[in-house]
Design an enzyme around this catalytic site. Structure first.
Site, PDB file in Angstrom:
ATOM      1  N   SER A   9       0.848  -1.196   0.000  1.00 11.83           N
ATOM      2  CA  SER A   9       0.000   0.000   0.000  1.00 11.83           C
ATOM      3  C   SER A   9       0.879   1.239   0.000  1.00 11.83           C
ATOM      4  O   SER A   9       1.888   1.285   0.706  1.00 11.83           O
ATOM      5  CB  SER A   9      -0.891   0.023   1.235  1.00 11.83           C
ATOM      6  N   ASN A  49      -0.517   4.097   0.827  1.00  8.71           N
ATOM      7  CA  ASN A  49      -1.306   5.017   1.654  1.00  8.71           C
ATOM      8  C   ASN A  49      -0.798   4.964   3.107  1.00  8.71           C
ATOM      9  O   ASN A  49      -0.987   3.966   3.804  1.00  8.71           O
ATOM     10  CB  ASN A  49      -2.783   4.595   1.570  1.00  8.71           C
ATOM     11  N   ASN A  83      -1.847   6.347   5.781  1.00  8.17           N
ATOM     12  CA  ASN A  83      -2.912   6.195   6.793  1.00  8.17           C
ATOM     13  C   ASN A  83      -3.273   4.722   6.984  1.00  8.17           C
ATOM     14  O   ASN A  83      -3.471   4.251   8.101  1.00  8.17           O
ATOM     15  CB  ASN A  83      -4.167   6.963   6.357  1.00  8.17           C
ATOM     16  N   ASP A  88      -8.049  -3.158  -0.580  1.00  2.36           N
ATOM     17  CA  ASP A  88      -8.764  -2.074  -1.229  1.00  2.36           C
ATOM     18  C   ASP A  88     -10.041  -1.840  -0.435  1.00  2.36           C
ATOM     19  O   ASP A  88     -10.646  -2.792   0.078  1.00  2.36           O
ATOM     20  CB  ASP A  88      -9.087  -2.408  -2.689  1.00  2.36           C
ATOM     21  N   THR A  89     -10.410  -0.574  -0.312  1.00  2.00           N
ATOM     22  CA  THR A  89     -11.551  -0.213   0.526  1.00  2.00           C
ATOM     23  C   THR A  89     -12.478   0.711  -0.233  1.00  2.00           C
ATOM     24  O   THR A  89     -12.028   1.565  -0.986  1.00  2.00           O
ATOM     25  CB  THR A  89     -11.051   0.496   1.805  1.00  2.00           C
ATOM     26  N   TYR A 104     -13.148   9.363   4.330  1.00  3.79           N
ATOM     27  CA  TYR A 104     -14.554   9.617   4.649  1.00  3.79           C
ATOM     28  C   TYR A 104     -14.866   9.435   6.141  1.00  3.79           C
ATOM     29  O   TYR A 104     -16.027   9.408   6.530  1.00  3.79           O
ATOM     30  CB  TYR A 104     -15.440   8.663   3.833  1.00  3.79           C
ATOM     31  N   ASP A 105     -13.842   9.297   6.976  1.00  5.91           N
ATOM     32  CA  ASP A 105     -14.059   9.036   8.409  1.00  5.91           C
ATOM     33  C   ASP A 105     -14.982  10.064   9.069  1.00  5.91           C
ATOM     34  O   ASP A 105     -15.763   9.730   9.958  1.00  5.91           O
ATOM     35  CB  ASP A 105     -12.720   9.027   9.171  1.00  5.91           C
ATOM     36  N   LYS A 129     -11.403   3.219  16.688  1.00  2.00           N
ATOM     37  CA  LYS A 129     -11.714   2.883  15.288  1.00  2.00           C
ATOM     38  C   LYS A 129     -11.202   1.480  14.963  1.00  2.00           C
ATOM     39  O   LYS A 129     -11.903   0.679  14.345  1.00  2.00           O
ATOM     40  CB  LYS A 129     -11.093   3.917  14.330  1.00  2.00           C
TER      41      LYS A 129
HETATM   42  P1  IMP Z   1      -8.259   2.768  -1.760  1.00  3.03           P
HETATM   43  O1  IMP Z   1      -8.589   1.508  -1.056  1.00  3.03           O
HETATM   44  O2  IMP Z   1      -6.828   3.148  -1.575  1.00  3.03           O
HETATM   45  O3  IMP Z   1      -8.717   2.772  -3.184  1.00  3.03           O
HETATM   46  O4  IMP Z   1      -9.044   3.897  -0.978  1.00  3.03           O
HETATM   47  C1  IMP Z   1     -10.253   4.380  -1.348  1.00  3.03           C
HETATM   48  C2  IMP Z   1     -10.538   5.684  -0.685  1.00  3.03           C
HETATM   49  O5  IMP Z   1     -11.451   5.385   0.344  1.00  3.03           O
HETATM   50  C3  IMP Z   1      -9.362   6.359  -0.014  1.00  3.03           C
HETATM   51  O6  IMP Z   1      -8.798   7.336  -0.818  1.00  3.03           O
HETATM   52  C4  IMP Z   1      -9.983   7.007   1.179  1.00  3.03           C
HETATM   53  O7  IMP Z   1     -10.426   8.282   0.822  1.00  3.03           O
HETATM   54  C5  IMP Z   1     -11.165   6.135   1.453  1.00  3.03           C
HETATM   55  N1  IMP Z   1     -10.899   5.246   2.578  1.00  3.03           N
HETATM   56  C6  IMP Z   1     -10.234   4.065   2.601  1.00  3.03           C
HETATM   57  N2  IMP Z   1     -10.229   3.556   3.828  1.00  3.03           N
HETATM   58  C7  IMP Z   1     -10.879   4.427   4.607  1.00  3.03           C
HETATM   59  C8  IMP Z   1     -11.187   4.456   5.986  1.00  3.03           C
HETATM   60  O8  IMP Z   1     -10.835   3.581   6.769  1.00  3.03           O
HETATM   61  N3  IMP Z   1     -11.877   5.521   6.401  1.00  3.03           N
HETATM   62  C9  IMP Z   1     -12.290   6.535   5.575  1.00  3.03           C
HETATM   63  N4  IMP Z   1     -12.015   6.560   4.292  1.00  3.03           N
HETATM   64  C10 IMP Z   1     -11.325   5.509   3.802  1.00  3.03           C
END
Ligand code: IMP
Length: 194
Positions: free
Chosen positions: A7, A9, A11, A68-69, A150-151, A171
Site C-alpha cells: 500500500s 497510503n 494512513n 482495497d476499501t 470519509y471518516d 476505530k
Molecule cells: P483505496 O482503497 O486506496 O482505493 O481507498 C479508497 C478511498 O477510500 C481512499 O482514498 C480514502 O479516501 C477512502 N478510505 C479508505 N479507507 C478508509 C477508511 O478507513 N476511512 C475513511 N475513508 C477511507
C-alpha cells in the site's frame, strides 16, 4: 513473521501496523524500496485489491498482502464504492470527495452505508481474499478531526460518533479494516505460519 503490505497510503499503513498482533511485523513499501503509486484500474474492490498484491508480489518475488476499501452508500446505488479514492475526480483529494458525498446526499433520508475492505494475500501465483464490512450511516455534515478519507461523515452502527471522532484504538476495534485483517490473521494461524 514479517509480512509485506502493498500500500502506498500512509494512513492505511499506520492502521494496519496498529491492528496487527505482535507476532506479525508489517513491512511497508518504502522499506522494500518502492516509492511509486500502485495502479488501481479494476472495476471492483476485489479486483483492485488483487491487482496491488499481485503487482508487488511479482515485482519483488515476495509473498505480500494488499487491501482495497470502498464506501458503499445504499441511496446512491453503492457509490462511491470502488471509485472512493477518485469520486470527485482523479486529482481531487479527501475534502472534495467528502463534499461530493454530502452534496449528493442532501435531502435524502436513507443514510445507510457501509465500508468494505478486501484484503488479498498473494503468494507464489496463488491468492486468497478476506472481506471486512462495517455498517453505519452517513452524517449530514462533517464531525471530528481524526482519521482520514470519509471518516468524518461515517458513524458505525450503535457507536454514536464518526470514525473521525474516535481514537485510533476505538476505530481499530470495530473497523472494516480490522475485520478483514482478523480473518487474514486467522488464516495464517491455521496454516501454522504464525
Ligand atoms: P483505496 O482503497 O486506496 O482505493 O481507498 C479508497 C478511498 O477510500 C481512499 O482514498 C480514502 O479516501 C477512502 N478510505 C479508505 N479507507 C478508509 C477508511 O478507513 N476511512 C475513511 N475513508 C477511507
Amino acid at each position: 513473521m514479517k509480512l509485506v503490505f502493498a500500500s502506498s497510503n500512509p494512513n492505511k499503513l499506520k492502521e494496519i501496523i496498529a491492528i496487527a498482533p505482535p507476532n506479525i511485523q508489517i513491512v511497508g513499501l518504502k522499506e522494500l524500496g518502492f516509492e511509486g503509486e500502485l495502479e488501481e484500474t479494476q472495476t471492483t474492490i476485489e479486483g483492485n485489491s488483487l491487482q496491488k498484491a499481485e503487482f508487488i508480489s511479482s515485482k519483488f518475488n515476495v509473498p505480500c498482502f494488499a487491501e482495497d476499501t470502498g464506501l458503499e452508500i445504499e441511496a446512491l446505488n453503492n457509490e462511491p464504492g470502488v471509485y472512493s479514492a477518485r469520486y470527485a475526480g482523479k486529482k481531487e483529494g479527501f475534502i472534495d470527495n467528502v463534499a461530493k458525498v454530502l452534496t449528493k446526499m442532501e435531502g435524502i433520508k436513507n443514510r445507510k452505508a457501509q465500508f468494505k475492505t478486501v484484503i488479498t494475500y498473494y503468494n507464489q501465483g496463488k491468492y486468497v481474499q478476506f472481506e471486512g464490512i462495517t455498517e453505519g450511516e452517513i452524517t449530514l455534515e462533517r464531525h471530528g478531526e481524526g482519521g482520514f478519507g470519509y471518516d468524518c461523515i461515517f458513524i458505525p452502527l450503535n457507536s454514536g460518533k464518526t470514525y473521525a471522532e474516535m481514537t485510533q484504538n476505538e476505530k481499530n476495534r470495530l473497523s472494516h479494516r480490522k475485520k478483514s485483517f482478523e480473518k487474514f490473521a486467522n488464516h495464517l494461524a491455521a496454516l501454522s505460519v504464525l
